[in-house]
Enzyme design. Sequence first.
Site, short mmCIF file in Angstrom:
data_model
loop_
_atom_site.label_atom_id
_atom_site.label_comp_id
_atom_site.label_asym_id
_atom_site.label_seq_id
_atom_site.Cartn_x
_atom_site.Cartn_y
_atom_site.Cartn_z
N ASP A 171 -0.93 -3.89 18.34
CA ASP A 171 -0.90 -3.38 16.96
C ASP A 171 -0.31 -1.97 16.94
OD1 ASP A 171 -1.28 -3.13 14.18
OD2 ASP A 171 -3.36 -2.48 14.38
N GLU A 190 -1.66 -8.29 9.88
CA GLU A 190 -2.88 -8.72 10.56
C GLU A 190 -3.21 -10.16 10.15
OE1 GLU A 190 -2.72 -5.18 9.95
OE2 GLU A 190 -2.44 -5.38 12.10
N ASN A 194 -2.20 7.63 12.48
CA ASN A 194 -1.96 6.48 11.61
C ASN A 194 -1.07 6.90 10.44
OD1 ASN A 194 -2.30 3.97 10.11
ND2 ASN A 194 -3.96 3.52 11.51
N GLY A 237 0.58 -6.68 5.75
CA GLY A 237 0.04 -8.03 5.88
C GLY A 237 0.07 -8.60 7.29
N THR A 241 0.82 -1.20 0.00
CA THR A 241 0.00 0.00 0.00
C THR A 241 0.86 1.26 0.00
OG1 THR A 241 -0.07 0.00 2.42
CG2 THR A 241 -1.89 -1.12 1.27
O1 LIG Z 1 0.52 -4.50 9.92
C1 LIG Z 1 0.43 -4.29 8.71
O2 LIG Z 1 1.05 -4.95 7.86
C2 LIG Z 1 -0.46 -3.20 8.29
C3 LIG Z 1 -0.58 -2.79 6.97
C4 LIG Z 1 -1.44 -1.70 6.66
C5 LIG Z 1 -1.48 -1.32 5.22
O3 LIG Z 1 -0.64 -1.84 4.46
O4 LIG Z 1 -2.29 -0.54 4.76
C6 LIG Z 1 -2.17 -1.07 7.72
C7 LIG Z 1 -1.94 -1.57 9.02
N1 LIG Z 1 -1.12 -2.60 9.28
C8 LIG Z 1 -2.58 -1.01 10.17
O5 LIG Z 1 -2.36 -1.48 11.30
C9 LIG Z 1 -3.45 0.09 10.02
O6 LIG Z 1 -3.99 0.62 11.00
C10 LIG Z 1 -3.70 0.57 8.71
C11 LIG Z 1 -4.53 1.59 8.26
C12 LIG Z 1 -4.38 1.61 6.92
C13 LIG Z 1 -5.05 2.47 5.95
O7 LIG Z 1 -4.55 2.54 4.82
O8 LIG Z 1 -6.07 3.08 6.30
N2 LIG Z 1 -3.49 0.66 6.53
C14 LIG Z 1 -3.06 0.01 7.61
CA LIG Z 2 -1.08 -3.52 11.50
#
Ligand SMILES: O=C(O)c1cc(C(=O)O)c2c(n1)C(=O)C(=O)c1cc(C(=O)O)[nH]c1-2
Ligand SMILES: [Ca+2]
Length: 695
Positions: free
Chosen positions: A314, A191, A400, A189, A173
């Site tokens: 987290d 989660e 975030n 990834g 992302t």
């Molecule tokens: O632990 C991860 O690999 C991971 C990836 C991502 C992501 O790639 O968007 C998010 C999160 N965690 C995360 O914890 C989070 O709160 C989050 C919010 C978002 C978003 O784009 O709104 N991505 C992510």
């Molecule tokens: Ca995460």
Amino acid sequence: GCGLGKTPQAASASKTANVDDGRIRANQASGKEWLSYNFGYDETRYSPLRQVNTENVQRLGLAWSYDLGSERGVEATPIVVDGVMYVTGPWSVVHAIDARTGKRLWIYDPKVPPEFGAWACCDVVNRGVAVYKGKVFVGTLHGYLVALDAASGKELWRVDTNIDRSRYKHTITGAPRVFRDKVVIGHGGAELAAVGYVSAYHVDDGRLLWRWFSVPQRVEPPFSDPSQERAAKTWDPNGAWREVGGGGTIWDSMVYDDELNRLYVGTGNGNPWNREVRSPSGGDNLYLSSVVALDADTGRYLWHFQEVPGDTWDYTATQHLILAELKFASGPRKVLLHAPKNGFFYVIDRDNGKLISAKPYVEVNWATGYDENGRPVEVEGARARQKPWETRPSAYGAHNWHPMSFNPNTGLVYIPAQGVPLAIEHDPQWRARTHLPGRPMSNLDWNLGYVLNTIPPQAKPFGHLLAWDPVAQKEVWRQEYLSPWNGGTMTTAGGLVFQGTADGRFIAYDAKTGAPLWQVEVGSGVIAGPATYEIDGTQYVTVAVGWGGVYGLAARATERLSQGRVYTFKIDGKAPLPPVREYAQLRRTTLASGLPYRAEDVGPGAQLYVSNCLFCHGVPALDRGGNLPNLAYSDPQILSELPKLVRGGAWRARGMPDFAERLSDTEVQQIAAFILNMADTVAQTQSKNTADQSP
Ligand SMILES: O=C(O)c1cc(C(=O)O)c2c(n1)C(=O)C(=O)c1cc(C(=O)O)[nH]c1-2
Ligand SMILES: [Ca+2]
């Protein structure tokens, strides 16, 4: 001559976006272009442009708008180079636009398979591209790094960044970073199932130059490098991390230190979340939730600062890192500025990784502060081992991915701060990759190790823009918002801070005082960060709009439906604002109440709802729906046919999985009963409240 053999196309390619390190350095001073995600190598999001300033910002008007043709979250900051804007929409689609007129030049669609909609934890978003030596680089949701010809949008090369697709659900992302002929990218990834790493590829052909793992891949020698050996000692060899990967994903922030030729990366949470199951005997679990310095040429580990030893909440440390020089009483110091999810604002010495200060910038209840060794002093009970714990901040983060900004003139950092209530409780029944009704999204391969909200959180949700003084470690001003999940920020030499909001406004503030000076309503909630650039003597201010991201899936703060669009403003811009789409025009807003269902289905349906639907569709009837519909507001017909639709892949093209293999007809019917029961319950409460209020 050497130019003779060139085709016209190749000639134009060599002129377009021919960015190199020298140009990135020079632009940091001129600010005419916006050359990388967070502006320049220092990633301050501070532009030296001042044509738009505190005196005339009221005259900002629309120069042009551009339709991304999307309905999901837009998180990209536009890159502007040689008069061309490169911006990404959902599903990793890249748009090249004439930055002066808003006219489309080309679109590149990597054709992400829709099943990655359910692999992505947090919406099908993309934060943008990197541009270097005639190429545009994008990381795709399905885990590829792609190089495009900046002039034509044609694919030049692509590499698979996922080291093992049979084990890991990696998604990309974040925006790649480029420097010295290298392009670097991480992935998300953690989660689901992920092992964190960052990879550097050669810009010419995508050959792998180096890769650094943020968590150990094995527990016994041989280790690939000393940092791995050191990390392995901090994990329980019998923990569930070995089954699902351990996490530590480098999914957003990476910042290149041009002076020291280093890359600093922010690492993510543990996978599974709960350390009690991930690493039962405890341990710091290096290098989760850390800032890590790597040698930019080799990827060799240099130092780390672990913000959250043994993360269990987290608490990703992946949030935006800024390089700055701060003036302390003792003299100037080169530092990293960081406001990660966990609620502390960190100032870290960039030379040696030592903590200079850590101070809560919102209410924090997991630690009281940091001791002299730079370790947090944890609060008893915060790990929720015996009893549920209301996390403050929660997994949504006190801040975030929404980028912050640092203005060297005011000395302030502008943080999109927030709170989203959430309580966690240790789940003794949790098993890796196992569907357990009642366990959040466990049938979609989420691995948390917690049950959520078994006690109702007492905190109220909030969102505000915070101006933070990193030297004095205190708040200087704030602006309150109706909702969490507001956009990233950008600040300028014109004395301004720009931010979009969850409730669909784009606002300019006085950077010194926080006074709002200008605002405009845009098509939907804004989550991305703005950018600014100058062409032929005119300064433009631009922001990509499109509500979404993890919070936006199930919640909304405007009645305008998410519509991906770039809005670009200039002084005395006269273009009319484009039409918006009202939520109620396209979605039902009445509860599907009064419909038949079997009472005995409601209990099991509730458990299955949590393990299959919750994070995308929210709590039926209590939430109101975001980018994805709240199912208690569904067409009654849909709910009566739910098994057929859900198990027939009816919304597959939109990224919803086909549940044919995951749920039986009976189970889907139970889920429908729970949704209908919630609709009835809330409709009854509403009509009772209305009756109580009438005279
Ligand atoms: O632990 C991860 O690999 C991971 C990836 C991502 C992501 O790639 O968007 C998010 C999160 N965690 C995360 O914890 C989070 O709160 C989050 C919010 C978002 C978003 O784009 O709104 N991505 C992510
Ligand atoms: Ca995460």
